[in-house]
Scaffold this motif. Sequence first.
Motif, mmCIF file in Angstrom:
data_model
loop_
_atom_site.group_PDB
_atom_site.id
_atom_site.type_symbol
_atom_site.label_atom_id
_atom_site.label_comp_id
_atom_site.label_asym_id
_atom_site.label_seq_id
_atom_site.Cartn_x
_atom_site.Cartn_y
_atom_site.Cartn_z
ATOM 1 N N SER A 160 67.629 42.448 114.564
ATOM 2 C CA SER A 160 67.378 42.335 113.120
ATOM 3 C C SER A 160 67.466 40.852 112.755
ATOM 4 O O SER A 160 67.928 40.033 113.571
ATOM 5 C CB SER A 160 68.428 43.128 112.313
ATOM 6 N N GLY A 161 67.072 40.545 111.534
ATOM 7 C CA GLY A 161 67.203 39.163 111.078
ATOM 8 C C GLY A 161 68.661 38.756 110.973
ATOM 9 O O GLY A 161 69.045 37.637 111.334
ATOM 10 N N LEU A 162 69.490 39.680 110.491
ATOM 11 C CA LEU A 162 70.909 39.342 110.355
ATOM 12 C C LEU A 162 71.547 39.130 111.723
ATOM 13 O O LEU A 162 72.390 38.241 111.889
ATOM 14 C CB LEU A 162 71.645 40.425 109.555
ATOM 15 N N ILE A 164 70.817 35.636 112.716
ATOM 16 C CA ILE A 164 71.677 34.672 112.000
ATOM 17 C C ILE A 164 73.088 34.675 112.596
ATOM 18 O O ILE A 164 73.654 33.626 112.902
ATOM 19 C CB ILE A 164 71.713 35.030 110.500
ATOM 20 N N TYR A 201 71.216 33.977 101.856
ATOM 21 C CA TYR A 201 71.099 35.440 101.779
ATOM 22 C C TYR A 201 72.508 36.063 101.806
ATOM 23 O O TYR A 201 73.350 35.671 102.622
ATOM 24 C CB TYR A 201 70.262 35.853 102.989
ATOM 25 N N GLU A 231 68.921 27.564 104.163
ATOM 26 C CA GLU A 231 67.906 28.590 103.895
ATOM 27 C C GLU A 231 67.041 27.999 102.795
ATOM 28 O O GLU A 231 67.518 27.800 101.678
ATOM 29 C CB GLU A 231 68.571 29.895 103.433
ATOM 30 N N ASP A 276 67.243 29.248 108.117
ATOM 31 C CA ASP A 276 66.579 30.541 107.919
ATOM 32 C C ASP A 276 65.214 30.234 107.305
ATOM 33 O O ASP A 276 65.112 29.845 106.145
ATOM 34 C CB ASP A 276 67.437 31.425 106.988
ATOM 35 N N THR A 298 62.610 32.305 107.024
ATOM 36 C CA THR A 298 61.873 33.558 106.848
ATOM 37 C C THR A 298 60.846 33.481 105.721
ATOM 38 O O THR A 298 59.729 33.988 105.851
ATOM 39 C CB THR A 298 62.866 34.706 106.572
ATOM 40 N N ALA A 308 63.961 36.446 109.963
ATOM 41 C CA ALA A 308 64.029 37.893 109.880
ATOM 42 C C ALA A 308 62.584 38.344 110.094
ATOM 43 O O ALA A 308 61.786 38.396 109.153
ATOM 44 C CB ALA A 308 64.571 38.329 108.527
ATOM 45 N N THR A 359 61.604 41.085 110.617
ATOM 46 C CA THR A 359 61.478 42.306 109.804
ATOM 47 C C THR A 359 60.510 42.103 108.639
ATOM 48 O O THR A 359 59.839 43.048 108.223
ATOM 49 C CB THR A 359 62.871 42.634 109.217
ATOM 50 N N LYS A 360 60.473 40.884 108.106
ATOM 51 C CA LYS A 360 59.688 40.627 106.878
ATOM 52 C C LYS A 360 58.219 40.382 107.242
ATOM 53 O O LYS A 360 57.529 41.305 107.595
ATOM 54 C CB LYS A 360 60.271 39.445 106.103
ATOM 55 N N MET A 414 62.871 46.716 112.356
ATOM 56 C CA MET A 414 63.903 45.682 112.206
ATOM 57 C C MET A 414 63.783 44.747 113.405
ATOM 58 O O MET A 414 63.778 45.202 114.552
ATOM 59 C CB MET A 414 65.315 46.300 112.203
ATOM 60 N N LEU A 415 63.725 43.431 113.123
ATOM 61 C CA LEU A 415 63.513 42.482 114.220
ATOM 62 C C LEU A 415 63.944 41.076 113.780
ATOM 63 O O LEU A 415 63.754 40.709 112.624
ATOM 64 C CB LEU A 415 62.022 42.480 114.590
ATOM 65 N N SER A 462 64.605 44.307 101.013
ATOM 66 C CA SER A 462 63.656 43.709 101.952
ATOM 67 C C SER A 462 62.394 43.236 101.226
ATOM 68 O O SER A 462 62.300 43.312 99.988
ATOM 69 C CB SER A 462 63.289 44.645 103.096
ATOM 70 N N TRP A 463 61.456 42.711 101.992
ATOM 71 C CA TRP A 463 60.217 42.133 101.468
ATOM 72 C C TRP A 463 59.376 41.738 102.672
ATOM 73 O O TRP A 463 59.813 41.898 103.812
ATOM 74 C CB TRP A 463 60.514 40.902 100.579
HETATM 75 C C1 LIG Z 1 66.222 35.381 103.837
HETATM 76 C C2 LIG Z 1 66.657 36.535 104.680
HETATM 77 N N1 LIG Z 1 67.195 36.288 105.874
HETATM 78 C C3 LIG Z 1 67.609 37.284 106.679
HETATM 79 C C4 LIG Z 1 67.496 38.592 106.299
HETATM 80 C C5 LIG Z 1 68.026 39.668 107.194
HETATM 81 O O1 LIG Z 1 66.998 40.327 107.865
HETATM 82 P P1 LIG Z 1 67.193 41.820 108.386
HETATM 83 O O2 LIG Z 1 67.105 42.707 107.201
HETATM 84 O O3 LIG Z 1 66.085 41.974 109.375
HETATM 85 O O4 LIG Z 1 68.528 41.889 109.054
HETATM 86 C C6 LIG Z 1 66.934 38.908 105.063
HETATM 87 C C7 LIG Z 1 66.786 40.318 104.641
HETATM 88 O O5 LIG Z 1 66.471 40.641 103.521
HETATM 89 C C8 LIG Z 1 66.509 37.845 104.223
HETATM 90 O O6 LIG Z 1 65.996 38.091 102.997
#
Ligand SMILES: Cc1ncc(COP(=O)(O)O)c(C=O)c1O
Length: 392
Positions: free
Chosen positions: A84-86, A89, A110, A153, A182, A184, A204, A206-207, A216-217, A336-337
């Motif tokens: 996942s993005g988190l 991070i 975030y 970020e 970050d 993203t 992330a 994921t977006k 989720m990635l 999300s987005w």
């Molecule tokens: C700026 C940003 N970074 C990281 C994430 C985390 O990504 P994930 O939801 O894939 O864990 C998000 C999720 O909304 C985000 O908005």
Amino acid sequence: MKDVTKDTILVHAGRDPRANHGIVNPPVYHCSTVLFPTLDALEEGDRNPHDIVNYGRIGTPTTFAFEKAAAELEGGYRSVNTGSGLAAIATALTAFTKTGDHVLITDSAYGPTRRFVKETLIPYGVEVEFFDPTVGAGISSLLKPNTSVVFLESPGSLTFEIQDVPAIAAAARTVGATVLLDNTWATPLFFRPFDHGVDVSIHAATKYMVGHADAMLGVVTCRDEALWTTVKKAATRFGTCAGPDDLFLGLRGLRTLAVRMRQHQESALILADWLAARPEVTRVLHPARADFPGHALWKRDFTGSSGLFSIVVKPAPRAALAAMLDDLELFGMGYSWGGFESLILPARPAAVRSATRWTDPGIVLRLHAGLEHPDDLIRDLDNAFRRFNDAL
Ligand SMILES: Cc1ncc(COP(=O)(O)O)c(C=O)c1O
């Protein structure tokens, strides 16, 4: 690939049809166990676990294909995938931090990034300090000899402050801190982190990379081999790998990233212009608009803008907000987005800040402009404002 644009990299990166019966897309390897024919082969796999397929969690041809495409696109040495993005991070932050270190984090980060540092890094004995995202070169006064990481970020994904990344990175270098970003919001298409002094770029995926709100990635891309080895070893220790089907969706999403981003950008700007003229809207927080405080930095460093931005609506009772949001036809309300669909989300920036104060009394709404026609989205918002006004 040399001397080609990112649009072209997106179409070709990570593919090798000749190694796969001519089939256009890389196959999806579902894998835990890898069998070795001889003791020699087993030992060679142990000596070289990052380049030889050794065990599912460490890397498969599916993993390598996605990571190769991400690294090529971002212009980095090599990438590391995460679930996942988190996870990307958390893995990157942990990789460069140990007990006794001092870490600087942008106040616009975030929310779950903040929660990770507060609830995991601080209890492990790391000193964490949040800083004003607009600090620029002024970050020098916050750096300490033991500052190991500066986390950025840009723009912040709720309130969209643009950071002076080159100035912050230059200052961080003076104490040997690693600069994490970050990236993203901009995607690798609209901001080139390694040209602006960043060491480690995080997405992330994921977006926008996945782009279809169905996986989720995460992905971490590093400037050089030493940084990459540090992140890869941390990811292996934590076991933060993505599943093969999600990696495939990430890779498939990349093929259309450029065309999708052009549309997200255009639609968001159309919506932002329309919203800026509404009497209910007191501010539009969009870095590509000339009236946004960080616009000059955005113009200097970015080559485009994505579909995500916020507005501030004049203060109103909760019932008016509910009347506005509950009956939207096209905008979905959800987290999300970066997917194909438009989203709207009420946000409370004041609750997730410590180095700066968010004092605007209005209602912050974050919007994601999806791929619907902007005229239809405007009609949906127009009806929403009518309900809002009727409920006042
Ligand atoms: C700026 C940003 N970074 C990281 C994430 C985390 O990504 P994930 O939801 O894939 O864990 C998000 C999720 O909304 C985000 O908005």
